[in-house]
Design a protein around this motif. Sequence first.
Motif, short mmCIF file in Angstrom:
data_model
loop_
_atom_site.label_atom_id
_atom_site.label_comp_id
_atom_site.label_asym_id
_atom_site.label_seq_id
_atom_site.Cartn_x
_atom_site.Cartn_y
_atom_site.Cartn_z
N TYR A 1 20.84 -28.96 -23.64
CA TYR A 1 21.24 -27.58 -23.75
C TYR A 1 22.42 -27.53 -24.86
O TYR A 1 23.13 -28.47 -25.33
CB TYR A 1 21.83 -27.04 -22.64
N ASN B 1 25.10 -14.07 -18.69
CA ASN B 1 23.64 -14.34 -18.34
C ASN B 1 22.77 -13.73 -19.65
O ASN B 1 21.48 -13.38 -19.57
CB ASN B 1 23.17 -14.14 -16.85
N THR C 1 20.64 -13.36 -22.69
CA THR C 1 20.20 -14.21 -23.43
C THR C 1 20.54 -14.39 -24.74
O THR C 1 20.77 -13.14 -25.43
CB THR C 1 18.51 -14.08 -23.23
N ASN D 1 19.94 -20.03 -16.01
CA ASN D 1 20.32 -19.49 -17.50
C ASN D 1 21.55 -18.67 -17.60
O ASN D 1 21.58 -17.79 -18.20
CB ASN D 1 19.01 -18.90 -18.02
N ARG E 1 20.10 -19.27 -23.26
CA ARG E 1 18.96 -19.44 -24.13
C ARG E 1 18.16 -18.10 -23.77
O ARG E 1 18.48 -17.20 -23.05
CB ARG E 1 18.17 -20.55 -23.41
N LYS F 1 13.99 -17.93 -19.76
CA LYS F 1 14.35 -18.20 -18.48
C LYS F 1 13.72 -18.98 -17.74
O LYS F 1 13.88 -19.18 -16.38
CB LYS F 1 14.10 -16.80 -17.74
#
Length: 249
Positions: free
Chosen positions: A21, A90, A92, A114, A243, A246
């Motif tokens: 990650y 959270n 993205t 995520n 990211r 999900k």
Amino acid sequence: MFYFDDFFGRKILKSTLLAEYDCFFTTRDFVLTSAALSELTEKAEQNRLFLKEKLECQTITTANQVHGCNIEIVTNEKSFYDNTDALVSNITDSLLLMNFADCTPIILYSPKDNTGAVVHAGWRGTFLEIASKTVEKMNKLLNIKSEDITALIGPAISKCCFETDEDVFYKLIKDKSDTALYTKKGEKYFIDLKLLNYNQLINAGIKNIDVCDYCTFCMSDIFFSYRKEKGITARHSAVVKIRGDKTCL
């Protein structure tokens, strides 16, 4: 275990716990905030643009850190938070960024959800238990379980060099019999801020924790140290990318 890695020609520090990650700590080789070193301002601006480009993110969300205990859940409406020492997101394809030069940097990340957080824990933040309170906020407001969170305690001033007086010692050390937390030399106390934050995270229910052994004071050739450089220094950073997918692991 922590290890140095290459980020497109820049030196960063990662952990094997989150190796796949985009969760890492920068070094002097990849300055993102110039702070007192105005000669690095242009370089820091270029590096932030470089970071966004390489991680394919439009926004870097950061904060004005004040050694307090304000924890913010990031929204799409803001990319800068005043008087804030922990950010949780959270959203993205976004980046979280906080800056350090001896204080303890903590990255919290749940691959399952995520969702990530960056925590700034100097001795005052440690006293206020900002790390465990950030976990609690993730639990209550975002429904994230502690056992799904991985924590990285990054490079910071270590017990060998964090020298304090009696007033700070009595604020931080509740159990005076726990000598793993401190050493006394004469009238001075040397306190392990990383271990204090580790204990708080354990008490908050986190099981996967990696603690970096590197001391920013001892290793000021690699990291920035406010104490070693008497305040005339820049900052290294903690970076988390949320990211775009999900995918749950």
